[in-house]
Design a protein around this motif. Structure first.
Motif, PDB file in Angstrom:
ATOM      1  N   PRO A 272       1.882  57.846  45.579  1.00  0.00           N
ATOM      2  CA  PRO A 272       2.427  57.817  43.973  1.00  0.00           C
ATOM      3  C   PRO A 272       2.591  56.297  43.625  1.00  0.00           C
ATOM      4  N   ALA A 273       2.415  55.980  42.186  1.00  0.00           N
ATOM      5  CA  ALA A 273       2.475  54.553  41.830  1.00  0.00           C
ATOM      6  C   ALA A 273       4.129  54.161  42.066  1.00  0.00           C
ATOM      7  N   GLY A 274       4.162  52.856  42.416  1.00  0.00           N
ATOM      8  CA  GLY A 274       5.514  52.484  42.659  1.00  0.00           C
ATOM      9  C   GLY A 274       5.898  52.513  44.315  1.00  0.00           C
ATOM     10  N   GLN A 275       4.990  53.286  45.032  1.00  0.00           N
ATOM     11  CA  GLN A 275       5.286  53.137  46.452  1.00  0.00           C
ATOM     12  C   GLN A 275       5.340  52.078  46.961  1.00  0.00           C
ATOM     13  N   PRO A 276       6.171  51.336  47.889  1.00  0.00           N
ATOM     14  CA  PRO A 276       6.312  50.017  48.448  1.00  0.00           C
ATOM     15  C   PRO A 276       5.347  50.406  49.620  1.00  0.00           C
ATOM     16  N   PRO A 281       0.896  49.074  58.319  1.00  0.00           N
ATOM     17  CA  PRO A 281       0.580  50.470  57.953  1.00  0.00           C
ATOM     18  C   PRO A 281       1.357  51.381  58.999  1.00  0.00           C
ATOM     19  N   VAL A 282       1.925  52.590  58.424  1.00  0.00           N
ATOM     20  CA  VAL A 282       2.623  53.360  59.437  1.00  0.00           C
ATOM     21  C   VAL A 282       2.109  54.844  58.501  1.00  0.00           C
ATOM     22  N   LEU A 283       2.202  55.771  59.606  1.00  0.00           N
ATOM     23  CA  LEU A 283       2.083  57.118  59.193  1.00  0.00           C
ATOM     24  C   LEU A 283       2.603  57.681  57.903  1.00  0.00           C
ATOM     25  N   GLU A 284       4.101  57.271  58.110  1.00  0.00           N
ATOM     26  CA  GLU A 284       4.922  57.761  57.109  1.00  0.00           C
ATOM     27  C   GLU A 284       4.498  57.497  55.764  1.00  0.00           C
ATOM     28  N   ALA A 285       3.747  56.530  55.581  1.00  0.00           N
ATOM     29  CA  ALA A 285       3.443  56.117  54.170  1.00  0.00           C
ATOM     30  C   ALA A 285       2.761  57.165  53.525  1.00  0.00           C
ATOM     31  N   ALA A 286       2.121  58.257  54.238  1.00  0.00           N
ATOM     32  CA  ALA A 286       1.418  59.378  53.476  1.00  0.00           C
ATOM     33  C   ALA A 286       2.251  60.498  53.008  1.00  0.00           C
ATOM     34  N   MET A 287       3.456  60.159  53.303  1.00  0.00           N
ATOM     35  CA  MET A 287       4.558  61.244  53.168  1.00  0.00           C
ATOM     36  C   MET A 287       5.767  60.886  51.981  1.00  0.00           C
ATOM     37  N   PHE A 288       5.390  59.793  51.337  1.00  0.00           N
ATOM     38  CA  PHE A 288       6.342  59.367  50.389  1.00  0.00           C
ATOM     39  C   PHE A 288       6.539  60.214  49.370  1.00  0.00           C
ATOM     40  N   GLY A 448      14.607  51.533  50.917  1.00  0.00           N
ATOM     41  CA  GLY A 448      15.339  50.802  50.088  1.00  0.00           C
ATOM     42  C   GLY A 448      15.136  51.313  48.721  1.00  0.00           C
ATOM     43  N   ILE A 449      13.908  51.826  48.243  1.00  0.00           N
ATOM     44  CA  ILE A 449      13.591  52.262  47.126  1.00  0.00           C
ATOM     45  C   ILE A 449      14.393  53.524  46.975  1.00  0.00           C
ATOM     46  N   LEU A 450      14.318  54.482  47.877  1.00  0.00           N
ATOM     47  CA  LEU A 450      14.761  55.835  47.691  1.00  0.00           C
ATOM     48  C   LEU A 450      16.491  55.664  47.931  1.00  0.00           C
ATOM     49  N   ARG A 571      -3.572  47.577  49.178  1.00  0.00           N
ATOM     50  CA  ARG A 571      -2.477  47.026  48.398  1.00  0.00           C
ATOM     51  C   ARG A 571      -2.216  45.707  48.926  1.00  0.00           C
ATOM     52  N   GLN A 572      -2.419  45.119  49.968  1.00  0.00           N
ATOM     53  CA  GLN A 572      -2.042  43.831  50.408  1.00  0.00           C
ATOM     54  C   GLN A 572      -3.519  43.023  49.475  1.00  0.00           C
ATOM     55  N   THR A 573      -4.536  43.369  49.431  1.00  0.00           N
ATOM     56  CA  THR A 573      -5.569  42.888  48.826  1.00  0.00           C
ATOM     57  C   THR A 573      -5.146  42.566  47.108  1.00  0.00           C
TER      58      THR A 573
END
Length: 581
Positions: A272-276, A281-288, A448-450, A571-573
Motif C-alpha cells: 500500500p501507499a506510504g509503506q516504508p 529487502p525483507v519478506l515481511e514487506a509483503a505483509m504490511f 515506527g509507522i504503525l 522504491r530505492q530508484t
C-alpha cells in the motif's frame, strides 16, 4: 542510534562526558549506559538492563581487550568501547542492532545505517540476484550496497588507526553435553528475557499471539509479570488450528485478546501507499497491509512482544545429521533420518541421499558445484527434497539470464574462499539466526509507522547463547516438537508443548499472488534486476502464473523473495529520482 562514525572529539551522552567516545551520536530517547576511566571508555546503547555500576565493572575488560565479554548482558544493544588505542563496536548476536562499515579515505568509518556513512548508496544488483538464486547465508559480511560491508551477527568490529577493520569473534558459546544439562539455564534465561521487559514497561504490554509454540510460550511467561493485550490475525486462508490454540492461550492466561479477521485487502503483496522501505529487502514487506490491520488495537503501547526467532533457538535443521556424518557416525545418522522420515510419512531414501552428498562435498565443494551448474547453462528448480543442503539452487536460479548466472557463479566461488564454519550444524544455526535478525531489523521502519515497539526475547544475546550451547542434535526433536522448550519450561501446559503441528501461510500467499498477479508481473518486468539483465521476466512470469493457480507451490518462497526485492529496488530508484529533482 542516529549516527556513529570516526571523527574524534568529545561530547555528552546522557549527561556523561565520554572522552574519545564523544563522536558517538544517538537519536533522542535512545537509552545509554556509559562509563569512563582515563582513556578507557565504554557505552552500551539500546535495550539492555545493565546498571551503570555493571557497565563500570566492565572497564577492565575494555582495558585488557577482552571484547567478547562486553556482549554478555541480557537484551539487544550496541557496544562501543575504546581503550585509548583501539575502537571496538558490536551489535547483538542476531544482527538486529546492525553495524555497517566502509573504508574511508583517511580512516575506517562505521554506522548503524548505511546512509550515515556519508557516501553514495549504490545497490549491489549481482549480490541481490545471488541471494535470490542461492540464499543469503553465503555472504554474511555483505550488504545490499556496493563497497559497504556489514558486521555479521556473532562478530564485532575492531578499528585501529592506520590498519584495515578487523572482525572479532564474540559468539562465546559454551557447549553443554546434552539437552538436560542446558535446559534449566535456557528456561531461566528466556523467562527473564521476557519478564524483565514486561516489568520495566510500566503499563499494558502488547503481544503477537499466532497460536504457535513460540508466541504462546512468550505470552504465558509475560502474563505472569504484568498486564497484556494480545492480538491475533486470521482470515479464510490461515490455520484454524493456530486460531484455536491462540484462543486457548488467551483464556488460560486471562489476558485481553483481540482477533482481527482479515479480508482480501490484507492479502500479501499489496504494498500500500506510504509503506516504508527500510535499508534492505525483507519478506515481511509483503505483509504490511496485514500488519496495519491486526496491530491497530495495540498501537502506542510501551512494547510489543513477539515470538520471532523461536524456530531458530528452539529447533534445529537436518544439518545436525550432516554433522553426524562429518564425524563418521553414519549409523546414528541413518537411524535418526529414517525415524524422522517415517514419522512424517516421507520416503527416507531421497532425504538420506541429500544428506550424504552434503557431508561428502562440504561447504566449499557444494558452493563450487553450484557455481559450475550455473556456468554450464540454464537451471531448473531442484525438486523439493527434505534433506538439508549447504547450497540449493532454487527457482531463483532458473530465472537468471546467462549474464546473471555468471555473476552469481562468481559470487559463489568468492564465498567458497571466505571463512565460515565447516561443521554443518554450526554453519546453519548462525546463518538462520542472522536471517531472522535481518527480518527483525528490516521490519523496524514498519513498526515506527504503525506505532509498534517490537521486542524479540528469543533473540536476546543470553537466550541465543543458552540455546546454541545445547547440541543441535538434541534440539532437533524426533517424537517431540521443539524438545528444548518442553524441557526448559516444564510448567507450561502439556496441551501446548505437546503440539507437533505448525501453521503455514502458503494458501494466503497463493491468494495474494492471484489477486495481485498483473501488478506483480509489471513490477518484476520493470525492476532494476530485469533492466540490468540479471533476470528474465518472461521466465518469472511463467512461474508466477503457475503459483497463482496453486500448481507450483515449491516456488512460492522464491517468488516471495523476488517480489519484495523488486519492490524494494524500485522504491530505492524512486527515492533517488525524487532526491535529484
Amino acid at each position: 542510534m542516529e549516527r556513529e562514525w570516526m571523527t574524534g572529539g568529545t561530547a555528552a551522552v546522557d549527561g556523561v562526558m565520554i572522552d574519545e567516545l564523544g563522536d558517538v551520536r544517538r537519536a533522542p530517547g535512545t537509552r545509554v549506559r556509559a562509563a569512563v576511566d582515563g582513556p578507557v571508555a565504554l557505552a552500551v546503547v539500546g535495550d539492555c538492563p545493565a546498571t551503570a555500576q555493571e557497565v563500570r565493572d566492565a572497564l577492565p575488560a575494555v582495558r585488557a581487550g577482552r571484547w567478547g565479554e562486553l556482549s554478555r548482558w541480557a537484551g539487544s544493544y550496541w557496544v562501543v568501547a575504546d581503550d585509548g588505542r583501539h575502537r571496538f563496536v558490536c551489535g547483538d548476536l542476531a544482527g538486529i542492532r546492525a553495524v555497517y562499515y566502509a573504508r574511508g579515505e583517511e580512516r575506517p568509518q562505521w554506522a548503524t545505517e548505511p546512509r550515515l556513512l556519508g557516501r553514495p548508496l549504490v545497490t549491489d544488483l549481482p549480490y541481490l540476484a545471488a541471494r535470490l538464486a542461492a540464499g543469503e547465508h553465503h555472504w554474511p559480511h555483505r550488504s545490499p550496497y556496493e563497497e559497504i560491508r556489514m558486521v555479521p551477527g556473532g562478530f564485532g568490529l575492531l578499528l585501529v588507526p592506520g590498519a584495515p577493520p578487523r572482525l572479532i569473534d564474540i559468539s562465546g558459546i559454551e557447549p553443554v553435553d546434552d539437552l538436560r544439562e542446558g535446559a534449566d539455564r535456557f528456561g531461566r534465561t528466556l523467562t527473564e528475557a521476557v519478564q524483565h521487559r514486561v516489568r520495566a514497561a510500566g503499563g499494558v504490554v502488547g503481544a503477537d499471539l499466532s497460536g504457535g509454540l513460540d508466541s504462546s510460550a512468550a505470552v504465558m511467561l509475560a502474563a505472569e509479570a504484568g498486564d497484556m493485550h494480545a492480538v491475533t490475525y486470521t482470515d479464510g486462508y490461515t490455520s484454524g488450528e493456530d486460531m484455536a490454540f491462540a484462543s486457548r492461550v488467551a483464556e488460560h492466561t486471562g489476558i485481553a485478546h483481540t482477533v482481527n479477521m482479515g479480508a482480501d485487502e490484507q492479502l500479501p503483496f499489496s504494498f500500500p501507499a506510504g509503506q516504508p522501505t527500510g535499508v534492505e529487502p525483507v519478506l515481511e514487506a509483503a505483509m504490511f497491509a496485514m500488519d496495519t490491520s491486526y496491530l491497530q488495537p495495540v498501537r502506542g503501547l510501551p512494547l510489543h512482544l513477539t515470538g520471532h526467532g523461536g524456530d531458530i533457538v528452539l529447533d534445529a535443521s537436518g544439518s545436525c545429521w550432516v554433522r553426524l556424518l562429518q564425524e563418521g557416525r553414519r549409523r546414528d545418522a541413518h537411524r535418526q533420518v529414517v525415524a524422522f522420515a517415517r514419522l512424517r510419512n516421507t520416503a527416507p531414501g531421497p532425504y538420506w541421499k541429500a544428506l550424504k552428498e552434503g557431508a561428502v562435498l562440504g561447504r566449499v565443494g557444494s558452493l563450487e558445484r553450484a557455481a559450475e551448474a550455473l556456468e554450464r547453462g540454464p537451471s531448473t528448480p531442484e525438486a523439493a527434497v527434505a534433506g538439508w543442503s549447504w547450497c540449493r539452487l532454487g527457482a531463483g536460479a532458473s530465472w537468471l539470464t546467462g549474464y546473471g548466472r555468471h555473476q552469481v557463479a562468481a559470487l559463489l566461488r568468492q564465498a567458497a574462499r571466505d571463512q565460515q564454519p565447516e561443521l554443518a550444524d554450526e554453519f546453519d544455526q548462525w546463518a538462520a539466526l542472522r536471517a531472522v535478525g535481518a527480518s527483525a531489523r528490516g521490519w523496524a521502519p514498519c513498526g515506527g509507522i504503525l506505532g509498534i515497539r517490537p521486542v524479540y526475547p528469543y533473540l536476546d544475546n543470553r537466550v541465543v547463547r543458552a540455546a546454541f550451547a545445547v547440541p543441535a542434535l538434541a534440539r532437533r526433536g524426533l517424537v517431540a516438537y521443539k524438545p528444548l522448550l518442553r524441557a526448559a519450561l516444564p510448567e507450561l501446559p502439556d496441551w501446548l508443548t505437546s503440539r507437533r503441528s505448525k501453521g503455514s501461510f502458503t494458501a494466503q500467499r497463493i491468494a495474494g499472488l492471484a489477486r495481485h498477479r498483473d501488478q506483480l508481473d509489471d513490477l518484476i518486468a520493470s525492476s532494476p534486476l530485469a533492466d540490468g539483465g540479471l533476470i528474465d521476466p518472461a521466465a518469472v512470469s511463467t512461474s508466477l502464473a503457475q503459483a497463482a493457480r496453486g500448481q507450483s507451490t515449491t516456488v512460492i518462497a522464491d517468488l516471495h523473495q523476488l517480489i519484495v526485492t523488486c519492490w524494494w529496488l524500485t522504491r530505492q530508484t524512486t527515492k533517488r529520482e525524487v532526491a535529484a529533482c
